[in-house]
Write a protein that holds these residues in place. Structure first.
Motif, PDB file in Angstrom:
ATOM      1  N   ARG A   1       0.833  -1.209   0.000  1.00  0.00           N
ATOM      2  CA  ARG A   1       0.000   0.000   0.000  1.00  0.00           C
ATOM      3  C   ARG A   1       0.866   1.258   0.000  1.00  0.00           C
ATOM      4  NH1 ARG A   1      -4.682  -1.840   4.307  1.00  0.00           N
ATOM      5  NH2 ARG A   1      -5.592  -3.450   2.969  1.00  0.00           N
ATOM      6  N   ALA A   2       1.993   1.189   0.717  1.00  0.00           N
ATOM      7  CA  ALA A   2       2.886   2.351   0.769  1.00  0.00           C
ATOM      8  C   ALA A   2       3.515   2.605  -0.601  1.00  0.00           C
ATOM      9  CB  ALA A   2       3.969   2.128   1.824  1.00  0.00           C
ATOM     10  N   ILE A   3       3.910   1.537  -1.298  1.00  0.00           N
ATOM     11  CA  ILE A   3       4.513   1.692  -2.630  1.00  0.00           C
ATOM     12  C   ILE A   3       3.472   2.271  -3.595  1.00  0.00           C
ATOM     13  CG2 ILE A   3       5.551   0.464  -4.592  1.00  0.00           C
ATOM     14  CD1 ILE A   3       6.750  -1.512  -2.507  1.00  0.00           C
ATOM     15  N   ASP A   4       2.235   1.808  -3.486  1.00  0.00           N
ATOM     16  CA  ASP A   4       1.169   2.373  -4.324  1.00  0.00           C
ATOM     17  C   ASP A   4       0.994   3.870  -4.041  1.00  0.00           C
ATOM     18  OD1 ASP A   4       0.736  -0.016  -5.570  1.00  0.00           O
ATOM     19  OD2 ASP A   4      -0.993  -0.592  -4.349  1.00  0.00           O
ATOM     20  N   ALA A   5       1.141   4.255  -2.781  1.00  0.00           N
ATOM     21  CA  ALA A   5       1.021   5.681  -2.423  1.00  0.00           C
ATOM     22  C   ALA A   5       2.174   6.477  -3.040  1.00  0.00           C
ATOM     23  CB  ALA A   5       1.004   5.847  -0.899  1.00  0.00           C
ATOM     24  N   VAL A   6       3.369   5.890  -3.082  1.00  0.00           N
ATOM     25  CA  VAL A   6       4.517   6.562  -3.711  1.00  0.00           C
ATOM     26  C   VAL A   6       4.234   6.749  -5.208  1.00  0.00           C
ATOM     27  CG1 VAL A   6       6.981   6.365  -4.290  1.00  0.00           C
ATOM     28  CG2 VAL A   6       6.172   5.615  -2.045  1.00  0.00           C
TER      29      VAL A   6
END
Ligand code: ADP
Ligand code: MG
Length: 206
Positions: A112-117
């Motif tokens: 989810r964090a990578i998608d946010a990046v």
């Protein structure tokens, strides 16, 4: 008390090794950025990790999710350049996902964090950015490849940016001339990933 100490040693140790690997490679990272950007990536990252290190004694005693979030905020405020908000988003979002309700495990939080990046940078896989290391790293984590496998994959992924054409950030202004150079953000991401994996491997009981 033992749990608090273990947590503090983990967070403090992670801060130390990230700072060390960036300090040792700052000139190289700036050199990579000179070829396809403005030559400041190493300086930017070093400034950020020094700012985090200055807060080490406070950060180390926070619960891990909160520490990740605060380290991310410090990076956003101190790194400057495109990389600050991107690395910042990665850590802030990983921390928030881990702290949130429901049983979000580390691979899911990272995803989810990578998608946010990616949303933040409006970038996708293959655009020659740090995402081209983050996606393969996540895939290895999901595959449970082991720490050495994750580190290797990160380094391989950074090398593969050599042949890519930059579609985002300053390097994209060069168009085809960005081909034939390793992306500085991908390289810093691989260096950090490999250093974190080595550190965690040393911590785990044989
Ligand atoms: P700046 O480009 O502002 O000088 P840095 O040199 O510190 O910032 O960071 C450059 C790195 O940031 C690039 O090598 C790339 O990996 C990453 N980057 C730049 N723009 C984007 C973007 N829109 N999405 C994802 N990553 C990006
Ligand atoms: Mg730059």
């Amino acid at each position: 008390m033992l749990v608090v100490l273990a947590n503090a040693a983990l967070i403090g140790g992670l801060i130390d090794i990230c700072r060390e690997v960036i300090a040792a490679n700052a000139d190289h990272l700036s050199e990579l950025d000179r070829a396809i950007g403005d030559g400041d990536h190493g300086t930017n990252m070093r400034r950020g990790l020094e700012a985090v290190y200055a807060e080490r004694s406070r950060l180390a005693y926070l619960p891990l999710p909160k520490a990740l979030e605060e380290i991310g905020l410090t990076l956003v405020m101190s790194v400057g350049g495109a990389a600050g908000p991107l690395y910042g988003t990665l850590l802030i979002e990983t921390g928030r996902q881990l702290a949130g309700s429901g049983d979000v495990d580390f691979p899911r939080a990272l995803e989810r964090a990578i998608d946010a990046v990616a949303r933040r940078g409006r970038a996708s896989a293959g655009d020659k950015t740090l995402l081209d290391v983050l996606y393969p790293v996540h895939a290895e984590v999901v595959r449970r490849a082991g720490l050495a496998g994750v580190a290797e994959q990160a380094e391989r992924a950074a090398s593969l940016t050599f042949g890519m054409k930059a579609m985002r950030g300053r390097a994209s202004f060069l168009g085809d001339r960005s081909i034939g150079h390793i992306d500085p953000g991908a390289k810093s991401c691989a260096l950090l990933t490999a250093a974190i994996c080595r550190f965690l491997e040393e911590q785990s009981p044989a």
